[in-house]
Write a protein that holds these residues in place. Structure first.
Motif, mmCIF file in Angstrom:
data_model
loop_
_atom_site.group_PDB
_atom_site.id
_atom_site.type_symbol
_atom_site.label_atom_id
_atom_site.label_comp_id
_atom_site.label_asym_id
_atom_site.label_seq_id
_atom_site.Cartn_x
_atom_site.Cartn_y
_atom_site.Cartn_z
ATOM 1 N N ARG A 203 1.221 -1.646 0.169
ATOM 2 C CA ARG A 203 0.014 -0.235 -0.096
ATOM 3 C C ARG A 203 0.752 1.289 0.718
ATOM 4 O O ARG A 203 2.068 1.452 0.672
ATOM 5 C CB ARG A 203 -1.539 -0.076 1.571
ATOM 6 C CG ARG A 203 -1.870 0.821 1.174
ATOM 7 C CD ARG A 203 -3.076 1.316 2.501
ATOM 8 N NE ARG A 203 -2.468 0.721 3.039
ATOM 9 C CZ ARG A 203 -3.330 0.327 4.467
ATOM 10 N NH1 ARG A 203 -4.422 -0.581 4.190
ATOM 11 N NH2 ARG A 203 -2.753 0.922 5.729
ATOM 12 N N THR B 228 -7.540 2.871 -5.866
ATOM 13 C CA THR B 228 -6.635 2.161 -4.663
ATOM 14 C C THR B 228 -5.237 2.855 -4.668
ATOM 15 O O THR B 228 -4.803 1.652 -6.445
ATOM 16 C CB THR B 228 -7.418 0.968 -5.068
ATOM 17 O OG1 THR B 228 -8.113 0.838 -4.946
ATOM 18 C CG2 THR B 228 -6.644 0.468 -3.372
ATOM 19 N N GLU C 51 -2.990 -0.069 -3.749
ATOM 20 C CA GLU C 51 -3.321 -1.660 -3.257
ATOM 21 C C GLU C 51 -2.524 -2.252 -4.072
ATOM 22 O O GLU C 51 -4.270 -2.778 -5.601
ATOM 23 C CB GLU C 51 -4.224 -0.817 -2.301
ATOM 24 C CG GLU C 51 -3.292 -1.765 -0.905
ATOM 25 C CD GLU C 51 -4.578 -1.844 0.385
ATOM 26 O OE1 GLU C 51 -4.938 -0.894 0.238
ATOM 27 O OE2 GLU C 51 -4.718 -2.998 0.964
#
Ligand SMILES: Cc1cc2nc3c(=O)[nH]c(=O)nc-3n(C[C@H](O)[C@H](O)[C@H](O)COP(=O)(O)OP(=O)(O)OC[C@H]3O[C@@H](n4cnc5c(N)ncnc54)[C@H](O)[C@@H]3O)c2cc1C
Lengths: 291, 843
Positions: free
Chosen positions: B486, B620, B622
């Motif tokens: 992340r 995102t 991630e």
């Protein structure tokens, strides 16, 4: 470990009184390096621990008027290693050398001479040295003070000739003239392991060689064992390598009769006795030759 | 140690700036460890936490008449007590969660029978640990002692006491719980054509993991959410979570496993143990956190150990030194029960044949139960045992033929003209420098000169091995690890992994990969503590898989994250992603490394300024990647490429033997390894040193000493002779000759276990050179050495085998007295039939 009450007497008299008052559960504790291990795995469970840490006059080393070395029972190994040649002169210095070459630093910082002698572990070093130089132990108890030879004090694993209400106050090494050379030898697996076999050789010089010899073996038997028969062979002219080897063979046979043909563990100890007696005698004889 | 040259070619992101992979970046782990702020299992203290202890059997084999826990309940402070009978039907036995691995032979407590000393009988939880111990002492236990069986060969006898009575095995009967065999080529033909066939019975010892940090856990069940949280000192988060949930019959979502700092495992923490179930049960019953940390004697007696073996081993050699065949009958002692035990003989034998591509291999193994501590994985996973036998046979054959053991090895080690190369055993060698390692190692120890001028009581010995890098275990058709990355909104990066680092420096190693791949400073990269609630599914840390498998997953996740970051930057800068590069915490237009956009800005854009994102961009930042190795399942003839790549190890020992005390001192030791591309030389060097140390313990001092009743006599660090620093030689003769793996994208190979494999054999060969005594049993203790030396003198012989030539030895002394595998004939028939039909198969 089990719950216990911690007691801190200031004198040996008070320590003895506390041992009596809290019998049978009371035990002395010095450095705790043997006792605490037993308490941790619950093989010992004293109700009261009588600490020797605050007892006056129990730690320290002094040379008495007659030249004997009085080592307080609560003297730590580390304290012994810090003494110089004026405090530990001549062969008395072997005590410092032995104290500096056992266990590991934390154990040496806390472990005491008295604790070593009173644990009755056949593999500990100080008892073999004490018996090997014919030292005396000073004991005080409700029945008064007494002095006993170090030889015979240990009577088997965990057994010493001490009553539950007695305190060992000092280890007394004989005056230096008693011996002219002392050597201690041991074999252990790792540096901090207790010895599998240890040997003390003490020699007194005569007109043309050895006037008196004392050999004591530890580890191989339940308690430090003198081997007078083998030692007697060393009396006379300074032993040559063959004579040393013969004495070593005799010592092994005296401590562990028939050991050469016994099971492997005994056979090995038999061999180690030979090796270590040879090494100890060779070293002591070399010292004698030099002096 | 030489540093691996950075890899230039190959896939993967090419970031600008100094590359960290290949350099000895100081370990991120060290600050906490060295300042004492690292938190191990016993450091965990939760509000309201109570303490459990386990009452364990003091006898090895017994029928349980009764276990009365009522008196324990009356002990002050005791809150709850458990024993076996009440759990039957409520708690599921385990041992069979993974396919093919045994029927459920594990249960939190003995119910009808005790199978080994230290097996759980009851457990007590109390306000303090001492009250819990008091409670254990109050439990009334009535056992009817049965005869123990300590020796694995005794366990094979028809009149042997039966250990596991209730379990019906698929491939075994009696105390044989499984069988294993290898049929590659035709050993009988090799035997017929050989110039020499050397044969020797070898035995190996049971060795402990001896991790300083004890096994233990804290279980905390939340009665409101129903979630059971378990902190455990373990090597594998998901193995514990999945087995524990299955045993307790609750959903996986209701079990959360977290792992604090783990002070090593070495394989001894690679499964779920009874204490983890017991702590969980207590916490669920009481609604309070429960701590259960094992004492050292419990870990010795009830933890797992290196499997001991008896090997009837034979090696065929041609006159020119070519190794043409290997045959072995292995009696493999896996203790009273075992999750992993039978796998050890499979992989240890398959990979243990390396680095020789032996054309004819014929192995049978009876995997037996004894009433001793459970066998399991331990650094080397069966390879040190195989190599102990095989590498001594190589020396024996070389001596018989009058050849130099070094030359024989140089002739035989795998050195193909082209890679990948498939050996007759099926291993696919994608790259190796083992031959160069061998030569370099012999030079490092000064082989030729020292052998030309022998010194009394000193000797040299060589041994080589190859260790698998991760493994498709025969009972586990999987070999994967995963990483989630992340990019945080401040430009830092968090790595999530369930593969527990317990000495392997994952925080450092993974951060090096991420830093290089993303162009982010290593100080900005953090490895999150292993937690099943946040980390992706992975198998755990064992089998030397960290750098190669987890590292590859991390590399893939980094590439994916980099792609996302570049996409945002390309949009903002109005250039194509291909025009961009990363470095110095920035994304910049190629050639302009001092400009560009900070990762911090890009991350914040994805979180807080989503209008500036490319159209249809999923914000995102991630990414997750899983890497499953392209390994094969074991074939029915025992062949197969079980490992993704193979690390080479060539070792040379120089020993001195004290003929008066029997002490063997390793005065010098050379190790040359092929660990492929070394990510962090400092870490890898440490792994090799530690690996050597465990090998040295196996060779010279460590063993489980049992009496005939199955009582272990040395279950403490006082009596168990683990190697400590003063006994270890200066390990200065260490180097790497990297042959980067071509299968693993980064080129790295496993490092954790290659230092162990050759050690006992190298020392054994050196001991023979020094004394003329061939030790066929481990460990080579001073006691054994000295008694052997005396026996040799007594007989006036040049060479002696210990213990085979000792007067009191009762085992078979020569090959015509050797036993046969328990199912030899049936197996042979099946196999010969297949083989005749298709002689090419498996070659
Ligand atoms: C890791 C380790 C390694 C070791 N290695 C060695 C070694 O190589 N060689 C060796 O010789 N020893 C070795 N030891 C043992 C060590 O020497 C002893 O533990 C130590 O000397 C005991 O002394 P202490 O003061 O700690 O005794 P404590 O543990 O306090 O007491 C031991 C016993 O003696 C009694 N006691 C103590 N003092 C007195 C007294 N004055 N009067 C009457 N009774 C008393 C106590 O009641 C107790 O029963 C080792 C110990 C450890 C833990």
């Amino acid at each position: 470990m089990r719950a216990f009450t911690w007691l801190e007497p200031g004198t040996t008299t008070d320590a003895v009184a506390l041992l009596r008052e809290h019998a049978p559960g009371a035990r002395l504790i010095a450095g705790g390096q043997s006792l605490l291990l037993a308490m941790k795995d619950r093989t010992a469970g004293p109700t009261h621990l009588v600490s020797l840490a605050g007892v006056e006059g129990l730690a320290g080393v002094r040379t008495a008027d007659d030249g004997s070395l009085v080592v307080g029972a609560a003297t730590t190994y580390t304290a012994l290693t810090r003494l110089d040649a004026t405090a530990l002169g001549g062969w008395h210095g072997v005590l410092g050398a032995v104290a500096g070459d056992l266990a590991d630093r934390p154990v040496r910082n806390r472990g005491t001479v008295g604790g070593s002698l009173c644990t009755g572990d056949p593999r500990y070093d100080v008892p073999v040295l004490a018996a090997g130089v014919d030292a005396t132990l000073r004991i005080t108890g409700a029945g008064g003070d007494r002095e006993v030879p170090a030889t015979g004090f240990a009577q088997g694993p965990g057994l010493v000739a001490l009553r539950p209400d007695e305190v060992l106050t000092a280890l007394v090494l004989p005056p230096r003239p008693r011996w002219d050379a002392v050597a201690f030898e041991k074999f252990r697996h790792r540096v901090f392991d207790a010895a599998i076999v240890s040997v003390t050789c003490a020699l007194r010089a005569g007109a043309d060689g050895v006037a008196e010899a004392r050999l004591t073996v530890g580890g191989a038997t339940p308690a430090p064992t003198p081997v007078p028969g083998a030692a007697a062979r060393l009396v006379g002219p300074l032993p040559d390598p063959d004579a040393v080897a013969a004495a070593a063979d005799a010592a092994a046979e005296e401590v562990l009769p028939g050991g050469a043909t016994a099971g492997e563990a005994v056979r090995y100890r038999h061999e180690l006795v030979r090796t270590l007696v040879r090494r100890a005698v060779t070293r002591a004889a070399a010292d004698l030759r030099r002096s | 140690m030489t540093e691996a040259p950075p890899r230039t070619a190959g896939p993967g992101p090419a970031a600008t700036g100094p590359r960290l992979v290949g350099t000895s970046v100081p370990r991120k782990e060290d600050l906490a460890l060295l300042t004492g702020t690292a938190r191990f299992i016993d450091d965990i203290r939760l509000p309201g936490m109570v303490h459990a202890t386990i009452l364990r059997s003091t006898v090895a084999h017994a029928r349980v008449r009764s276990i009365d826990t009522a008196p324990a309940r009356a002990v002050p402070g005791v809150l709850d007590v458990l024993a076996g009978a009440e759990l039957v039907g409520k708690v599921k036995p385990w041992g069979d969660l993974m396919q093919d691995l045994l029927v459920g032979d594990h249960f939190p407590f003995a119910t009808d029978k005790v199978l080994y000393e230290g097996q759980e009988l009851a457990a007590v939880v109390a306000g303090t640990r001492y009250q819990a111990l008091d409670g254990c002492e109050a439990v009334a236990v009535d056992l009817e002692e049965l005869p123990a069986v300590v020796d694995p060969e005794q366990a094979l006898r028809p009149d042997a006491p039966l250990v596991q009575e209730r379990i019906v095995y698929e491939f075994g009967e009696g105390n044989v719980f499984d069988r294993y065999r290898v049929r590659v080529g035709d050993f009988a033909a090799a035997e017929r054509d050989a110039a020499v066939v050397v044969r020797q019975r070898f035995t190996t010892n049971k060795q402990a993991g001896a991790a300083l940090d004890p096994h233990g856990c804290v279980a905390s069940h939340d009665p409101f959410t129903g979630v059971l949280t378990l902190w455990s000192s373990t090597q594998s988060v998901y193995m514990v979570r999945d087995v524990l949930a299955d045993v307790l019959q609750i959903p996986r979502t209701k079990v959360r496993v977290m792992v604090p700092e783990v002070g090593a495992g070495f394989g001894s923490k690679a499964q779920m143990f009874g204490h983890e179930v017991i702590a969980a049960l207590f916490s669920m019953r009481l609604g309070r956190p429960v701590k259960l940390v094992l004492r050292r004697d419990e870990i010795f007696r009830a933890g797992t150990t290196r499997n001991s073996q008896v090997r009837y081993a034979e090696l065929a050699m041609a006159a020119d030194g070519e190794i043409t065949g290997y045959r072995d009958y292995v009696v493999h002692n896996t203790g009273a029960m075992s999750v992993w035990g039978n796998q050890v003989v499979h992989i240890g034998t398959n990979v243990g044949m390396l680095p020789y591509p032996i054309p004819n291999v014929h192995v049978d193994s009876d995997i037996v139960h004894t009433t001793t501590a459970p066998g399991g994985p331990l650094r080397g996973f069966g390879i040190p045992q195989t190599v102990w036998a095989k590498e001594q046979l190589v020396d024996m054959a070389a001596r018989e033929l009058g050849l130099d053991p070094l030359a024989v090895r140089e002739r035989n080690v795998v050195d193909p003209a082209t890679f990948p190369y498939r050996t007759p055993m099926g291993q696919v060698i994608d790259s190796t420098s083992i031959k160069q390692c061998l030569t370099a190692c012999a030079e490092a120890i000064d082989w030729a000169a020292k052998r030309a001028a022998p010194v009394p009581h000193e000797g040299l010995g060589l041994a080589v091995s190859m260790k698998y890098t991760s493994c498709r275990h025969p009972s586990l058709d999987t070999d994967l690890s995963a990483v989630r990355l992340r990019l945080e909104t401040d430009g830092t990066v968090t790595i999530y992994s369930s593969d527990v680092s317990h000495g392997q420096s994952h925080a450092t190693m993974l951060s090096q990969i991420v830093a290089d791949g993303l162009g982010v400073g290593i100080e900005k990269v953090t490895l999150a503590p292993p937690d099943s609630m946040t980390a992706p599914f992975g198998l755990g840390t064992y089998a030397s898989r960290g750098a190669a498998v987890l590292g590859t997953a991390c590399r893939l996740a980094t590439e994916r994250l980099r792609d996302k970051v570049l996409a945002i930057a390309a949009h903002v800068l109005e250039v194509g992603p291909g025009d961009l590069d990363t470095g110095n915490d920035r994304v910049f237009v190629k050639g302009l490394p001092d400009s560009g956009i900070y990762l911090e800005i890009l991350a914040a854009t994805a979180a807080y300024r989503t209008h500036q994102l490319p159209p249809d961009f999923e914000p995102t930042l991630e990414t997750v990647a899983t890497y499953d190795t392209p390994t094969e399942r074991e074939a029915s003839d025992g062949s197969g490429n079980l490992s993704v790549t193979y690390s080479g190890a060539a070792h040379a020992a120089h020993v001195r033997v004290d003929p008066e005390t029997g002490r063997v001192t390793v005065v010098d030791y050379a190790m040359v390894h092929d660990t492929g591309t070394v990510i962090n030389p400092l870490v890898v060097e440490g792994q090799h040193q530690g690996g050597f140390l465990m090998g040295m313990g196996m060779a010279l001092s460590e063993d489980y000493v049992y009496d005939e009743n199955g009582h272990q006599l040395n279950a403490s660090f006082k009596d168990y002779l683990a190697v400590t620093a003063p006994e270890v030689p200066e390990l200065t003769r260490m180097s790497e000759i990297p042959a980067p793996s071509t299968t693993i994208p980064g080129g790295q190979k496993g490092a954790g276990e290659s230092g162990t494999g050759p050690v006992p054999a190298a020392i054994g060969n050196a001991v023979l050179d020094a004394t003329g005594i061939r030790f066929t049993a481990l460990p080579i203790t001073p006691q054994r050495m000295l008694t052997a030396l005396r026996e040799k003198e007594r007989r006036g012989v040049e060479t002696l085998r210990y213990p085979d030539d000792m007067p009191d030895f009762t085992g078979p002394r020569c090959p015509d007295e050797w036993p046969s595998p328990t199912a030899a004939e049936a197996d042979d028939f099946d196999f010969d039939f297949d083989f005749d039909l298709d002689p090419e198969e498996g070659a």
